[in-house]
Design an enzyme around this catalytic site. Sequence first.
Site, mmCIF file in Angstrom:
data_model
loop_
_atom_site.group_PDB
_atom_site.id
_atom_site.type_symbol
_atom_site.label_atom_id
_atom_site.label_comp_id
_atom_site.label_asym_id
_atom_site.label_seq_id
_atom_site.Cartn_x
_atom_site.Cartn_y
_atom_site.Cartn_z
ATOM 1 N N ASP A 64 0.866 -1.170 0.000
ATOM 2 C CA ASP A 64 0.000 0.000 0.000
ATOM 3 C C ASP A 64 0.907 1.225 0.000
ATOM 4 O O ASP A 64 1.642 1.460 0.974
ATOM 5 C CB ASP A 64 -0.924 0.010 1.213
ATOM 6 C CG ASP A 64 -1.822 1.242 1.238
ATOM 7 O OD1 ASP A 64 -2.682 1.353 0.341
ATOM 8 O OD2 ASP A 64 -1.634 2.092 2.129
ATOM 9 N N GLU A 81 -1.122 -1.432 -6.046
ATOM 10 C CA GLU A 81 -2.334 -0.808 -6.559
ATOM 11 C C GLU A 81 -1.997 0.140 -7.695
ATOM 12 O O GLU A 81 -0.960 0.822 -7.674
ATOM 13 C CB GLU A 81 -3.039 -0.050 -5.437
ATOM 14 C CG GLU A 81 -4.430 0.428 -5.792
ATOM 15 C CD GLU A 81 -5.132 1.065 -4.605
ATOM 16 O OE1 GLU A 81 -6.331 1.379 -4.719
ATOM 17 O OE2 GLU A 81 -4.474 1.228 -3.555
ATOM 18 N N CYS A 105 -13.080 -4.766 4.794
ATOM 19 C CA CYS A 105 -12.499 -5.477 5.938
ATOM 20 C C CYS A 105 -11.723 -6.690 5.430
ATOM 21 O O CYS A 105 -12.276 -7.538 4.713
ATOM 22 C CB CYS A 105 -13.601 -5.905 6.903
ATOM 23 S SG CYS A 105 -13.014 -6.899 8.298
ATOM 24 N N CYS A 147 -17.634 -7.752 11.997
ATOM 25 C CA CYS A 147 -16.873 -8.718 12.800
ATOM 26 C C CYS A 147 -16.138 -8.075 13.965
ATOM 27 O O CYS A 147 -15.430 -8.787 14.703
ATOM 28 C CB CYS A 147 -15.895 -9.487 11.916
ATOM 29 S SG CYS A 147 -14.582 -8.447 11.208
ATOM 30 N N ASP A 174 -3.855 1.595 6.555
ATOM 31 C CA ASP A 174 -2.888 1.226 5.520
ATOM 32 C C ASP A 174 -2.595 -0.271 5.523
ATOM 33 O O ASP A 174 -2.477 -0.894 4.460
ATOM 34 C CB ASP A 174 -1.595 2.017 5.707
ATOM 35 C CG ASP A 174 -1.819 3.515 5.613
ATOM 36 O OD1 ASP A 174 -2.725 3.924 4.860
ATOM 37 O OD2 ASP A 174 -1.093 4.273 6.281
#
Length: 401
Positions: free
Chosen positions: A186, A270, A323, A345, A352
Amino acid sequence: MRTAYRCRAYPDPDQIAMLNRTFGCVRLVWNKTLAERSHRYRTEGKTTSYRETDATLTAWKRTDDLAFLSEVSCVPLQQTLRHQYTAYRNFFAGHARFPRFKSRTGRQSAHFTRSAFRMREGRLHLAKTTGPMHFVWSFDQVNLATLEPSMVVVAREPDHRWYVTFTIDTSDPVPLPATGHAVGLDLGVKDFIVTSDGQRIANPRHLERKVHNLARYQRRLARAQRGSNNRVKAKRRVAAAHRKVCNARRDFLHRTSTRLVRDADVIAIEDLAVANMVRNRRMARAISDVAWGEFRAILQYKAHRAGRTLLIVDRWCPSTKTCSACGHLLAELSLSVRHWTCPNCRTRHDRDLNAAKNILAAGRAVARQVSGDACGADVRRRGFALPLSAVKQEPRVVRRA
């Protein structure tokens, strides 16, 4: 496989004079050809081939006004025509922007093919120059005496430093041994990289550390009179300050990418829309300084050379809002929220780190390494294999180079 070695060069005064004339002729041929080609396309709607530009260059040399083009080597002039033809093809294919005119104040370069130079016992002789050009070879793993380059690029940077680049055609290197490790990355501004296994690499902020000195040099440049020697000196100081920032940034990117390629067999990152993100005037300088695009390009060729797999997750993948434990997707998540709790949950997430885990899961899903969804987004394989996409969140086979 093609490899390039860039070295500092120290030409003598006669070689500098000849190379400066070559740069001027290269710039003239590029600008004149670009103007005529653009005019022909606007008025007649016709494109110009390389053969037509080559014939026009020969006709220019026979005129009295442009007869000086014959005083330099013809190879760099023909190479600039080839480069312009390629630039036009890339523009019409949607891969690059429209070619621009060259300026005498920017970086100057000339490309010499095998017919315009020779290497003898590690000494470089260029066409139309007297004596060998002195350069510093700093690659101990390569024997300079047996070097057989296919192309030599001589360049003069804006700070008046000279460089020579040797292009070598070599066989593919031996892939690195497998590590059995996969990692998702990330990219950010505060932390340059947050990996899916919890590692954080801080952003060194190279430009921010030099911004005060750079601003002082730029103020001196603005106060200098145009055309004066003081303005030339001030411009070189500004270029030298930019060079130091660029070298520090490039060294950091190379060290980081090399470490990642050595430690992981599969790397997922990404696809960021950097061109759109820099439109934010408050974040433009910080985003440009972090150099995500250059890091991705370096990581891509190093992964291919080492036999690693690099997966590019589509930019629309909601990796931050999903999530990583149960797959619940938030409707909104502002940038100021650095930690959040999943309402489904009740898992506490670091923003990050959670995004890095989802990026790795998306890459693994498409590569058929584990089962699971692909965050509802396309995942594209970059490199020499064709890109593949996730369809209806179902994993598909990725072609491996």
